[in-house]
Write a protein that holds these residues in place. Sequence first.
Motif, PDB file in Angstrom:
ATOM      1  N   ARG A   2      -2.545  -7.789   4.555  1.00  0.00           N
ATOM      2  CA  ARG A   2      -2.738  -6.344   4.367  1.00  0.00           C
ATOM      3  C   ARG A   2      -3.787  -5.806   5.336  1.00  0.00           C
ATOM      4  O   ARG A   2      -3.631  -4.739   5.908  1.00  0.00           O
ATOM      5  CB  ARG A   2      -3.168  -6.031   2.936  1.00  0.00           C
ATOM      6  CG  ARG A   2      -2.161  -6.374   1.894  1.00  0.00           C
ATOM      7  CD  ARG A   2      -1.065  -5.362   1.893  1.00  0.00           C
ATOM      8  NE  ARG A   2      -0.179  -5.605   0.781  1.00  0.00           N
ATOM      9  CZ  ARG A   2       0.703  -4.746   0.350  1.00  0.00           C
ATOM     10  NH1 ARG A   2       0.822  -3.584   0.948  1.00  0.00           N
ATOM     11  NH2 ARG A   2       1.491  -5.029  -0.648  1.00  0.00           N
ATOM     12  N   GLU A   3      -4.852  -6.568   5.518  1.00  0.00           N
ATOM     13  CA  GLU A   3      -5.918  -6.151   6.414  1.00  0.00           C
ATOM     14  C   GLU A   3      -5.400  -6.053   7.848  1.00  0.00           C
ATOM     15  O   GLU A   3      -5.683  -5.088   8.554  1.00  0.00           O
ATOM     16  CB  GLU A   3      -7.077  -7.138   6.330  1.00  0.00           C
ATOM     17  CG  GLU A   3      -8.253  -6.783   7.186  1.00  0.00           C
ATOM     18  CD  GLU A   3      -9.368  -7.808   7.114  1.00  0.00           C
ATOM     19  OE1 GLU A   3     -10.518  -7.422   7.337  1.00  0.00           O
ATOM     20  OE2 GLU A   3      -9.085  -9.004   6.857  1.00  0.00           O
ATOM     21  N   ARG A  20      -3.273   3.322   3.160  1.00  0.00           N
ATOM     22  CA  ARG A  20      -2.573   2.669   2.053  1.00  0.00           C
ATOM     23  C   ARG A  20      -2.838   1.162   2.063  1.00  0.00           C
ATOM     24  O   ARG A  20      -3.162   0.565   1.037  1.00  0.00           O
ATOM     25  CB  ARG A  20      -1.074   2.967   2.142  1.00  0.00           C
ATOM     26  CG  ARG A  20      -0.298   2.454   0.944  1.00  0.00           C
ATOM     27  CD  ARG A  20       1.162   2.858   0.953  1.00  0.00           C
ATOM     28  NE  ARG A  20       1.867   2.332   2.105  1.00  0.00           N
ATOM     29  CZ  ARG A  20       2.461   3.078   3.036  1.00  0.00           C
ATOM     30  NH1 ARG A  20       2.435   4.387   2.965  1.00  0.00           N
ATOM     31  NH2 ARG A  20       3.093   2.521   4.043  1.00  0.00           N
ATOM     32  N   GLU A  21      -2.741   0.551   3.233  1.00  0.00           N
ATOM     33  CA  GLU A  21      -2.954  -0.890   3.335  1.00  0.00           C
ATOM     34  C   GLU A  21      -4.423  -1.261   3.104  1.00  0.00           C
ATOM     35  O   GLU A  21      -4.726  -2.298   2.511  1.00  0.00           O
ATOM     36  CB  GLU A  21      -2.476  -1.396   4.695  1.00  0.00           C
ATOM     37  CG  GLU A  21      -0.987  -1.289   4.903  1.00  0.00           C
ATOM     38  CD  GLU A  21      -0.161  -2.085   3.903  1.00  0.00           C
ATOM     39  OE1 GLU A  21      -0.583  -3.189   3.499  1.00  0.00           O
ATOM     40  OE2 GLU A  21       0.907  -1.600   3.508  1.00  0.00           O
ATOM     41  N   ARG A  23      -6.551   0.355   1.180  1.00  0.00           N
ATOM     42  CA  ARG A  23      -6.796   0.451  -0.268  1.00  0.00           C
ATOM     43  C   ARG A  23      -6.282  -0.794  -0.981  1.00  0.00           C
ATOM     44  O   ARG A  23      -6.954  -1.331  -1.860  1.00  0.00           O
ATOM     45  CB  ARG A  23      -6.118   1.696  -0.831  1.00  0.00           C
ATOM     46  CG  ARG A  23      -6.827   2.969  -0.481  1.00  0.00           C
ATOM     47  CD  ARG A  23      -6.093   4.151  -1.089  1.00  0.00           C
ATOM     48  NE  ARG A  23      -6.716   5.401  -0.694  1.00  0.00           N
ATOM     49  CZ  ARG A  23      -6.049   6.510  -0.464  1.00  0.00           C
ATOM     50  NH1 ARG A  23      -4.735   6.544  -0.594  1.00  0.00           N
ATOM     51  NH2 ARG A  23      -6.694   7.599  -0.108  1.00  0.00           N
ATOM     52  N   THR A  24      -5.097  -1.235  -0.603  1.00  0.00           N
ATOM     53  CA  THR A  24      -4.528  -2.434  -1.223  1.00  0.00           C
ATOM     54  C   THR A  24      -5.382  -3.650  -0.908  1.00  0.00           C
ATOM     55  O   THR A  24      -5.688  -4.454  -1.796  1.00  0.00           O
ATOM     56  CB  THR A  24      -3.078  -2.654  -0.740  1.00  0.00           C
ATOM     57  OG1 THR A  24      -2.316  -1.488  -1.042  1.00  0.00           O
ATOM     58  CG2 THR A  24      -2.459  -3.867  -1.407  1.00  0.00           C
ATOM     59  N   TYR A  25      -5.788  -3.794   0.333  1.00  0.00           N
ATOM     60  CA  TYR A  25      -6.654  -4.903   0.748  1.00  0.00           C
ATOM     61  C   TYR A  25      -7.947  -4.904  -0.065  1.00  0.00           C
ATOM     62  O   TYR A  25      -8.385  -5.935  -0.574  1.00  0.00           O
ATOM     63  CB  TYR A  25      -6.962  -4.809   2.247  1.00  0.00           C
ATOM     64  CG  TYR A  25      -8.112  -5.673   2.683  1.00  0.00           C
ATOM     65  CD1 TYR A  25      -7.970  -7.057   2.788  1.00  0.00           C
ATOM     66  CD2 TYR A  25      -9.356  -5.113   2.969  1.00  0.00           C
ATOM     67  CE1 TYR A  25      -9.034  -7.858   3.171  1.00  0.00           C
ATOM     68  CE2 TYR A  25     -10.421  -5.905   3.361  1.00  0.00           C
ATOM     69  CZ  TYR A  25     -10.254  -7.274   3.456  1.00  0.00           C
ATOM     70  OH  TYR A  25     -11.315  -8.064   3.827  1.00  0.00           O
ATOM     71  N   ARG A  26      -8.527  -3.734  -0.216  1.00  0.00           N
ATOM     72  CA  ARG A  26      -9.792  -3.610  -0.954  1.00  0.00           C
ATOM     73  C   ARG A  26      -9.597  -3.976  -2.422  1.00  0.00           C
ATOM     74  O   ARG A  26     -10.428  -4.650  -3.023  1.00  0.00           O
ATOM     75  CB  ARG A  26     -10.307  -2.183  -0.808  1.00  0.00           C
ATOM     76  CG  ARG A  26     -11.677  -1.962  -1.404  1.00  0.00           C
ATOM     77  CD  ARG A  26     -12.077  -0.528  -1.175  1.00  0.00           C
ATOM     78  NE  ARG A  26     -13.435  -0.277  -1.562  1.00  0.00           N
ATOM     79  CZ  ARG A  26     -13.915   0.918  -1.793  1.00  0.00           C
ATOM     80  NH1 ARG A  26     -13.138   1.979  -1.644  1.00  0.00           N
ATOM     81  NH2 ARG A  26     -15.155   1.085  -2.162  1.00  0.00           N
ATOM     82  N   ARG A  27      -8.505  -3.499  -3.006  1.00  0.00           N
ATOM     83  CA  ARG A  27      -8.219  -3.792  -4.412  1.00  0.00           C
ATOM     84  C   ARG A  27      -7.991  -5.290  -4.629  1.00  0.00           C
ATOM     85  O   ARG A  27      -8.497  -5.877  -5.588  1.00  0.00           O
ATOM     86  CB  ARG A  27      -7.001  -2.980  -4.852  1.00  0.00           C
ATOM     87  CG  ARG A  27      -6.777  -2.947  -6.335  1.00  0.00           C
ATOM     88  CD  ARG A  27      -5.661  -1.997  -6.769  1.00  0.00           C
ATOM     89  NE  ARG A  27      -4.421  -2.147  -6.035  1.00  0.00           N
ATOM     90  CZ  ARG A  27      -3.954  -1.275  -5.146  1.00  0.00           C
ATOM     91  NH1 ARG A  27      -4.628  -0.187  -4.846  1.00  0.00           N
ATOM     92  NH2 ARG A  27      -2.807  -1.481  -4.539  1.00  0.00           N
ATOM     93  N   ILE A  28      -7.273  -5.934  -3.737  1.00  0.00           N
ATOM     94  CA  ILE A  28      -6.964  -7.360  -3.866  1.00  0.00           C
ATOM     95  C   ILE A  28      -8.193  -8.224  -3.594  1.00  0.00           C
ATOM     96  O   ILE A  28      -8.483  -9.158  -4.331  1.00  0.00           O
ATOM     97  CB  ILE A  28      -5.817  -7.763  -2.908  1.00  0.00           C
ATOM     98  CG1 ILE A  28      -4.508  -7.121  -3.363  1.00  0.00           C
ATOM     99  CG2 ILE A  28      -5.673  -9.270  -2.825  1.00  0.00           C
ATOM    100  CD1 ILE A  28      -3.374  -7.255  -2.354  1.00  0.00           C
TER     101      ILE A  28
END
Length: 189
Positions: A2-3, A20-21, A23-28
Amino acid sequence: MRETVAITAYANEEFALALRELRTYRRISGRDDQIALMVDSERGVGRPDRALEVGRAVDRAVLPVDVRVELAIAMSGARLDLGQTARALQELDIPELNPDKAFSWSPALFAARATVLEELGREEEAAQWRRRADIAAEALGMGDADFEVLEVDEIEEIDLPEESDPHEQIDAADGSVDDTAEDGSEEIR
């Protein structure tokens, strides 16, 4: 992954995808090491107010120094987008702004300060900070090639001849490949 997708999208100015990516990277991952890219991506989609919110939501004291500097530069840019030039300069007033020492982040930080000073009409100070940025880059061995952007105009696609494997059988009905050997065992390649 994702990063990597986020950084690639950001580099290609696809800020919505990058955001979007990121945010997903940060959440994971639970990490804030790409917070500056998030702030800059918010700017890229035309939301400098939101960029400032994202940047303020992070505890800067726990960020690695280079991330903290990148965040200060991105926050300063968001302030410039909003026409808050004096506050943009304040965003860059961080302990890492040391004109007498060169760190890996110094050239970018000095150049950002020069840009804001130019916006404020303080040309002489801006020129001094530009010189400092150049001197820091030179001291760190960052030549023009380190800052050079290469643009690929065209990529030519070529077809390579396919090699056939005597043990590979293609199912004509669905085009799938059967990698089983004649005796029914799987081959290791």
